[in-house]
Design a protein around this motif. Structure first.
Motif, PDB file in Angstrom:
ATOM      1  N   GLY A 136      -3.933  12.820  31.546  1.00 21.88           N
ATOM      2  CA  GLY A 136      -3.591  14.080  30.878  1.00 21.88           C
ATOM      3  C   GLY A 136      -3.462  13.984  29.366  1.00 21.88           C
TER       4      GLY A 136
ATOM      5  N   LYS B   5      -8.258  12.295  27.173  1.00 22.12           N
ATOM      6  CA  LYS B   5      -9.436  11.430  27.113  1.00 22.12           C
ATOM      7  C   LYS B   5     -10.724  12.229  27.358  1.00 22.12           C
ATOM      8  CE  LYS B   5      -8.036   8.739  30.485  1.00 22.12           C
ATOM      9  NZ  LYS B   5      -6.792   9.466  30.811  1.00 22.12           N
ATOM     10  N   GLY B   6     -10.717  13.052  28.407  1.00 18.09           N
ATOM     11  CA  GLY B   6     -11.923  13.806  28.759  1.00 18.09           C
ATOM     12  C   GLY B   6     -12.290  14.813  27.676  1.00 18.09           C
ATOM     13  N   THR B   7     -11.275  15.509  27.167  1.00 22.75           N
ATOM     14  CA  THR B   7     -11.485  16.498  26.096  1.00 22.75           C
ATOM     15  C   THR B   7     -12.119  15.826  24.894  1.00 22.75           C
ATOM     16  OG1 THR B   7      -9.549  17.721  26.853  1.00 22.75           O
ATOM     17  CG2 THR B   7     -10.250  18.108  24.571  1.00 22.75           C
TER      18      THR B   7
ATOM     19  N   SER C  72     -15.281   7.983  34.827  1.00 23.96           N
ATOM     20  CA  SER C  72     -15.180   7.496  36.210  1.00 23.96           C
ATOM     21  C   SER C  72     -14.594   8.571  37.116  1.00 23.96           C
ATOM     22  CB  SER C  72     -14.346   6.213  36.275  1.00 23.96           C
ATOM     23  OG  SER C  72     -13.184   6.344  35.495  1.00 23.96           O
TER      24      SER C  72
ATOM     25  N   ARG D 258     -15.353  12.588  41.453  1.00 19.15           N
ATOM     26  CA  ARG D 258     -15.273  13.991  41.918  1.00 19.15           C
ATOM     27  C   ARG D 258     -16.653  14.525  42.310  1.00 19.15           C
ATOM     28  NH1 ARG D 258     -10.952  13.638  38.397  1.00 19.15           N
ATOM     29  NH2 ARG D 258     -12.228  13.957  36.546  1.00 19.15           N
TER      30      ARG D 258
ATOM     31  N   ASP E 178      -3.772   7.302  43.650  1.00 20.14           N
ATOM     32  CA  ASP E 178      -3.922   5.838  43.562  1.00 20.14           C
ATOM     33  C   ASP E 178      -5.273   5.495  42.948  1.00 20.14           C
ATOM     34  OD1 ASP E 178      -1.544   4.959  44.742  1.00 20.14           O
ATOM     35  OD2 ASP E 178      -2.324   5.400  46.757  1.00 20.14           O
TER      36      ASP E 178
ATOM     37  N   GLY F 192     -11.819   6.597  31.245  1.00 16.69           N
ATOM     38  CA  GLY F 192     -11.183   6.315  32.542  1.00 16.69           C
ATOM     39  C   GLY F 192     -11.618   4.998  33.156  1.00 16.69           C
TER      40      GLY F 192
ATOM     41  N   ARG G 278      -9.741   0.344  34.103  1.00 15.90           N
ATOM     42  CA  ARG G 278      -8.356   0.725  34.369  1.00 15.90           C
ATOM     43  C   ARG G 278      -7.532  -0.422  34.924  1.00 15.90           C
ATOM     44  NH1 ARG G 278      -9.057   6.496  34.869  1.00 15.90           N
ATOM     45  NH2 ARG G 278      -7.451   7.615  35.888  1.00 15.90           N
TER      46      ARG G 278
ATOM     47  N   ARG H 116      -4.060  22.386  33.497  1.00 19.16           N
ATOM     48  CA  ARG H 116      -5.511  22.208  33.274  1.00 19.16           C
ATOM     49  C   ARG H 116      -6.346  23.012  34.262  1.00 19.16           C
ATOM     50  NH1 ARG H 116      -7.274  16.281  32.959  1.00 19.16           N
ATOM     51  NH2 ARG H 116      -5.969  16.186  34.823  1.00 19.16           N
TER      52      ARG H 116
ATOM     53  N   TYR I 271     -10.413  22.907  30.403  1.00 19.04           N
ATOM     54  CA  TYR I 271      -9.664  23.995  29.749  1.00 19.04           C
ATOM     55  C   TYR I 271      -8.179  23.799  30.037  1.00 19.04           C
ATOM     56  CZ  TYR I 271     -14.288  25.927  29.435  1.00 19.04           C
ATOM     57  OH  TYR I 271     -15.616  26.081  29.139  1.00 19.04           O
TER      58      TYR I 271
ATOM     59  N   ARG J 212       0.502   9.419  39.262  1.00 16.42           N
ATOM     60  CA  ARG J 212      -0.612   8.824  38.497  1.00 16.42           C
ATOM     61  C   ARG J 212      -0.100   8.143  37.239  1.00 16.42           C
ATOM     62  NH1 ARG J 212      -3.728  14.056  37.928  1.00 16.42           N
ATOM     63  NH2 ARG J 212      -4.859  12.975  36.273  1.00 16.42           N
TER      64      ARG J 212
ATOM     65  N   GLN K  95      -0.976  15.564  19.133  1.00 16.72           N
ATOM     66  CA  GLN K  95      -1.317  16.480  18.042  1.00 16.72           C
ATOM     67  C   GLN K  95      -2.360  17.461  18.565  1.00 16.72           C
ATOM     68  OE1 GLN K  95      -1.742  14.002  14.207  1.00 16.72           O
ATOM     69  NE2 GLN K  95      -2.765  12.732  15.731  1.00 16.72           N
TER      70      GLN K  95
HETATM   71  P1  AP5 Z   1      -7.907  15.940  29.560  1.00 17.30           P
HETATM   72  O1  AP5 Z   1      -8.807  15.782  28.390  1.00 17.30           O
HETATM   73  O2  AP5 Z   1      -8.481  16.456  30.820  1.00 17.30           O
HETATM   74  O3  AP5 Z   1      -7.066  14.588  29.806  1.00 17.30           O
HETATM   75  P2  AP5 Z   1      -7.480  13.199  30.456  1.00 17.30           P
HETATM   76  O4  AP5 Z   1      -6.868  12.130  29.635  1.00 17.30           O
HETATM   77  O5  AP5 Z   1      -8.952  13.151  30.687  1.00 17.30           O
HETATM   78  O6  AP5 Z   1      -6.686  13.298  31.801  1.00 17.30           O
HETATM   79  P3  AP5 Z   1      -7.115  12.951  33.295  1.00 17.30           P
HETATM   80  O7  AP5 Z   1      -6.074  13.547  34.181  1.00 17.30           O
HETATM   81  O8  AP5 Z   1      -8.538  13.308  33.568  1.00 17.30           O
HETATM   82  O9  AP5 Z   1      -6.963  11.427  33.285  1.00 17.30           O
HETATM   83  P4  AP5 Z   1      -6.888  10.536  34.492  1.00 17.30           P
HETATM   84  O10 AP5 Z   1      -7.163   9.265  33.809  1.00 17.30           O
HETATM   85  O11 AP5 Z   1      -5.659  10.543  35.274  1.00 17.30           O
HETATM   86  O12 AP5 Z   1      -7.943  11.157  35.530  1.00 17.30           O
HETATM   87  P5  AP5 Z   1      -9.387  10.686  35.959  1.00 17.30           P
HETATM   88  O13 AP5 Z   1     -10.188  11.869  36.232  1.00 17.30           O
HETATM   89  O14 AP5 Z   1      -9.879   9.675  35.004  1.00 17.30           O
HETATM   90  O15 AP5 Z   1      -6.708  16.897  29.069  1.00 17.30           O
HETATM   91  C1  AP5 Z   1      -5.676  17.309  29.960  1.00 17.30           C
HETATM   92  C2  AP5 Z   1      -5.294  18.771  29.677  1.00 17.30           C
HETATM   93  O16 AP5 Z   1      -4.710  18.851  28.372  1.00 17.30           O
HETATM   94  C3  AP5 Z   1      -6.481  19.742  29.640  1.00 17.30           C
HETATM   95  O17 AP5 Z   1      -6.069  20.970  30.172  1.00 17.30           O
HETATM   96  C4  AP5 Z   1      -6.812  19.891  28.143  1.00 17.30           C
HETATM   97  O18 AP5 Z   1      -7.360  21.167  27.847  1.00 17.30           O
HETATM   98  C5  AP5 Z   1      -5.445  19.713  27.519  1.00 17.30           C
HETATM   99  N1  AP5 Z   1      -5.475  19.026  26.215  1.00 17.30           N
HETATM  100  C6  AP5 Z   1      -6.221  17.949  25.871  1.00 17.30           C
HETATM  101  N2  AP5 Z   1      -5.957  17.555  24.620  1.00 17.30           N
HETATM  102  C7  AP5 Z   1      -4.987  18.395  24.144  1.00 17.30           C
HETATM  103  C8  AP5 Z   1      -4.277  18.502  22.908  1.00 17.30           C
HETATM  104  N3  AP5 Z   1      -4.499  17.636  21.894  1.00 17.30           N
HETATM  105  N4  AP5 Z   1      -3.371  19.490  22.778  1.00 17.30           N
HETATM  106  C9  AP5 Z   1      -3.134  20.362  23.811  1.00 17.30           C
HETATM  107  N5  AP5 Z   1      -3.757  20.312  24.997  1.00 17.30           N
HETATM  108  C10 AP5 Z   1      -4.684  19.336  25.170  1.00 17.30           C
HETATM  109  O19 AP5 Z   1      -9.071   9.917  37.322  1.00 17.30           O
HETATM  110  C11 AP5 Z   1      -8.735  10.638  38.489  1.00 17.30           C
HETATM  111  C12 AP5 Z   1      -8.617   9.684  39.669  1.00 17.30           C
HETATM  112  O20 AP5 Z   1      -9.879   9.020  39.899  1.00 17.30           O
HETATM  113  C13 AP5 Z   1      -7.611   8.531  39.512  1.00 17.30           C
HETATM  114  O21 AP5 Z   1      -6.308   8.928  39.873  1.00 17.30           O
HETATM  115  C14 AP5 Z   1      -8.194   7.506  40.502  1.00 17.30           C
HETATM  116  O22 AP5 Z   1      -7.902   7.861  41.815  1.00 17.30           O
HETATM  117  C15 AP5 Z   1      -9.684   7.673  40.300  1.00 17.30           C
HETATM  118  N6  AP5 Z   1     -10.201   6.788  39.234  1.00 17.30           N
HETATM  119  C16 AP5 Z   1     -10.776   7.194  38.055  1.00 17.30           C
HETATM  120  N7  AP5 Z   1     -11.152   6.134  37.322  1.00 17.30           N
HETATM  121  C17 AP5 Z   1     -10.809   5.027  38.042  1.00 17.30           C
HETATM  122  C18 AP5 Z   1     -10.924   3.634  37.802  1.00 17.30           C
HETATM  123  N8  AP5 Z   1     -11.470   3.164  36.669  1.00 17.30           N
HETATM  124  N9  AP5 Z   1     -10.466   2.784  38.754  1.00 17.30           N
HETATM  125  C19 AP5 Z   1      -9.942   3.241  39.896  1.00 17.30           C
HETATM  126  N10 AP5 Z   1      -9.784   4.559  40.178  1.00 17.30           N
HETATM  127  C20 AP5 Z   1     -10.208   5.451  39.268  1.00 17.30           C
END
Ligand code: AP5
Ligand code: MG
Length: 216
Positions: A12, A15-17, A33, A38, A59, A87, A90, A129, A139, A173, A201
């Protein structure tokens, strides 16, 4: 030589943004990743079936499945000039595997921006989100609203709330991140790759700080 940037930071934090914006600016591929998992779940592939229960619980998916998925992705032609990794890695085992993979491509991890923010901010960001069904564009109900509620500005697809963005799962998470991913901060600091960026920020300011981190 190809350029590989690893975005490190808790769930959260943005990173994705930021990866979407940086991929646009640098013309490097965006490799997420989480998005790949997904996509596999949506398409009901074998990998998707194996990964689903891990994502739903918050997890990490086992290293071997994750590493082979990323290896396939980095072998695609759009990664020839390099990629922004969002991502992945990890775990330390994933980071070691990445070093070996990149050595095969005659590349290396150039820089690791480490984006940080307080846990209370992470929970508000993730739980508000909205994600685009077609391509994962991101978004937020308050901080980054689409022009039309429920519809992606970029490709017109439906916006949905990720199953793992419920407050309890986000908290889980974050705990998993602290236990399994935090060691990578030291891993990359020791290799002199780590640059800390304040993620609490506005999006534009975080982007500016990231771009100056990339120049180092
Ligand atoms: P967003 O940009 O979506 O944040 P993010 O850091 O990408 O958050 P994620 O939840 O995607 O990270 P994650 O690492 O847990 O999930 P992932 O999909 O990698 O921003 C979040 C929100 O904030 C949005 O609404 C955005 O608009 C807002 N925002 C952004 N910047 C802002 C700002 N500056 N100010 C205000 N608002 C802002 O992983 C999901 C799952 O996949 C994991 O739990 C695991 O099960 C699996 N997985 C993924 N990668 C691995 C791996 N390498 N190894 C094992 N399992 C994995
Ligand atoms: Mg993400």
């Amino acid at each position: 030589m190809a350029t590989f940037i690893v975005l490190l930071g808790p769930p959260g934090v943005g990173k994705g943004t930021q990866a979407e914006i940086l991929a646009d600016t640098t013309k490097l591929a965006h490799v997420s990743s989480g998005d790949l998992f997904r996509e596999n779940i949506k398409n009901q592939t074998e990998l998707g079936k194996l990964a689903k229960s891990y994502l739903d619980k918050g997890d990490l998916v086992p290293d071997d499945l994750t590493i082979s998925m990323i290896r396939d992705r980095l072998n695609r032609p759009d990664c020839e000039a390099g990629a922004i990794l969002d991502g992945f890695p990890r775990t330390p085992a994933q980071a070691d595997a990445l070093e070996m993979m990149l050595a095969e491509f005659k590349g290396q991890v150039d820089v690791v921006p480490y984006i940080t923010a307080a846990e209370s901010i992470l929970v508000v960001r993730a739980s508000g989100r909205w994600t685009c069904r077609a391509q994962g564009h991101i978004y937020h109900q308050k901080f980054n609203q689409p022009k039309q509620a429920g519809i992606c500005d970029i490709d017109g697809s439906e916006l949905y709330q990720r199953e793992d963005d419920k407050v309890e799962t986000v908290t889980k998470r974050i705990r998993v991140y602290l236990e399994q991913t935090m060691p990578l901060v030291e891993y990359y600091r020791q290799r002199d790759k780590l640059v800390e960026v304040n993620g609490a920020q506005a999006v534009e300011q975080v982007t500016k700080d990231l771009l100056s981190a990339l120049k180092k």
